[in-house]
Scaffold this active site. Structure first.
Site, PDB file in Angstrom:
ATOM      1  N   LYS A   1     -10.008  12.218  25.061  1.00  0.00           N
ATOM      2  CA  LYS A   1     -11.192  11.358  25.199  1.00  0.00           C
ATOM      3  C   LYS A   1     -12.105  11.690  26.376  1.00  0.00           C
ATOM      4  O   LYS A   1     -12.871  10.848  26.835  1.00  0.00           O
ATOM      5  CB  LYS A   1     -10.800   9.870  25.250  1.00  0.00           C
ATOM      6  CG  LYS A   1      -9.853   9.419  24.165  1.00  0.00           C
ATOM      7  CD  LYS A   1     -10.149   9.999  22.807  1.00  0.00           C
ATOM      8  CE  LYS A   1     -11.406   9.457  22.158  1.00  0.00           C
ATOM      9  NZ  LYS A   1     -11.684  10.180  20.874  1.00  0.00           N
TER      10      LYS A   1
ATOM     11  N   HIS B   1      -5.437  19.774  23.928  1.00  0.00           N
ATOM     12  CA  HIS B   1      -5.222  18.700  24.901  1.00  0.00           C
ATOM     13  C   HIS B   1      -3.931  18.942  25.667  1.00  0.00           C
ATOM     14  O   HIS B   1      -3.445  18.051  26.366  1.00  0.00           O
ATOM     15  CB  HIS B   1      -5.143  17.343  24.191  1.00  0.00           C
ATOM     16  CG  HIS B   1      -6.436  16.898  23.578  1.00  0.00           C
ATOM     17  ND1 HIS B   1      -7.618  16.856  24.281  1.00  0.00           N
ATOM     18  CD2 HIS B   1      -6.736  16.472  22.330  1.00  0.00           C
ATOM     19  CE1 HIS B   1      -8.586  16.417  23.481  1.00  0.00           C
ATOM     20  NE2 HIS B   1      -8.078  16.180  22.298  1.00  0.00           N
TER      21      HIS B   1
ATOM     22  N   SER C   1     -11.654   4.537  26.247  1.00  0.00           N
ATOM     23  CA  SER C   1     -11.999   5.334  25.071  1.00  0.00           C
ATOM     24  C   SER C   1     -10.745   5.623  24.234  1.00  0.00           C
ATOM     25  O   SER C   1     -10.772   5.541  22.996  1.00  0.00           O
ATOM     26  CB  SER C   1     -12.667   6.635  25.528  1.00  0.00           C
ATOM     27  OG  SER C   1     -13.043   7.409  24.425  1.00  0.00           O
TER      28      SER C   1
END
Ligand code: A3P
Length: 295
Positions: free
Chosen positions: A48, A110, A140
């Site tokens: 995010k 990620h 988020s």
């Protein structure tokens, strides 16, 4: 919705010290043995932090065809695959990357820095890391997990925030940003950028990216690009808004949700904010890495 009902939310478990779900570990051997090419570009972020935004900027910088009939329609999660995914309706990320015909290949991840396949380092690939302030990141992430059925059930906001502080999030603790920051001190082919800077001045950040990548688009091309990647344009752009992604419930939230710095103020109570700041001070000890919670 039939499709969504059939998806069950995964459990979080500890994987070599990092919380993950099976969607990111099922293909582990292929991920670790992934063969990077010297011209591959890795876009890395804690979840995010604006990875889709930066993926799209790079994708357009390299592959945008200016004529309207060449308008792209391939969704960003196919043109810039997430290396570590094995989602139900997609090929494994490593296969998606292997099938890319473009050069350079743009690859998103990620993964915390210690999990990055070693060939990226061996091949000295260029890496763009994007970091976002912790408070907006957790807000988020919360809304994203509410709407995305292939992520764990987030539960209520206050317990979610506690879990974030304990580092029990998919892809582990927010320490991610620190460990990547430290990597930058020894690995020179890493461009570390901030979500807040991108919001503040997208054009300036595109200039810095071009400088890092050795690209020199015209002023006109850059202006066009900066317009194309503005939040409200991306929200309506089917290439990036994930409207065709299986397993997201757009009745609960949006993938392009707010796109702001400081939305955390609409979620944190004063007490939560103070507790977060205390915890943050204890954990984020590197004085050279600083974030803006507002701009
Ligand atoms: P919010 O949920 O705060 O709106 P990622 O792509 O890494 O999953 O990050 C998602 C976050 O980046 C979301 O934050 C999303 O709205 C924001 N984002 C994506 N494109 C953006 C843009 N063009 N401008 C500002 N924020 C953007």
């Amino acid at each position: 919705t039939d499709r969504m009902d059939s998806l069950s939310r995964p459990e979080l478990f500890d994987f070599h010290g990092v919380s993950l779900t099976h969607y990111f570990t099922d293909n582990w051997d292929n991920i670790q043995n992934f063969q990077a090419r010297p011209d591959d570009i890795l876009i890395a972020t804690y979840p995010k932090a604006g990875s889709t935004w930066v993926s799209y900027i790079l994708d357009l910088l390299y592959f945008d065809q200016t004529s309207p009939e060449c308008q792209k329609s391939v969704p960003i999660y196919a043109s810039v695959p997430i290396l570590e995914v094995t989602f139900p309706s997609l090929q494994p990320g490593t296969d998606m990357v292997d099938n890319l015909l473009t050069s350079p290949r743009l690859i998103k991840t990620h993964l915390p820095v210690q999990f990055v396949p070693k060939s990226f380092w061996e091949q000295k690939c260029r890496i763009v890391y994007v970091a976002r302030n912790g408070k907006d990141s957790v807000v988020s992430f919360f809304h994203f997990e509410r709407m995305t059925m292939i992520f764990p059930e987030p539960g209520d906001w206050s317990s979610y925030l506690q879990r974030f502080m304990e580092g029990k999030m998919v892809f582990g603790s927010y320490d991610h940003v620190n460990n990547w920051w430290e990597k930058k001190q020894t690995y020179s082919n890493l461009h570390y950028m901030f979500y807040e800077d991108l919001v503040e001045d997208t054009g300036r950040e595109i200039d810095k990216l071009c400088c890092f990548l050795g690209l020199s688009p015209s002023a006109q091309e850059k202006e066009r690009l900066a317009g194309r990647v503005q939040f409200y344009n991306m929200k309506q752009d089917n290439v990036v808004n994930h409207s065709t992604f299986q397993g997201m419930d757009f009745k609960l939230s949006s993938f392009m949700r707010k796109g702001k710095v400081g939305d955390w103020k609409n979620h944190f109570t004063v007490a939560q904010s103070e507790e977060f700041d205390e915890d943050y001070k204890k954990k984020m000890k590197n004085p050279t890495l600083t974030f803006r919670n507002e701009i």
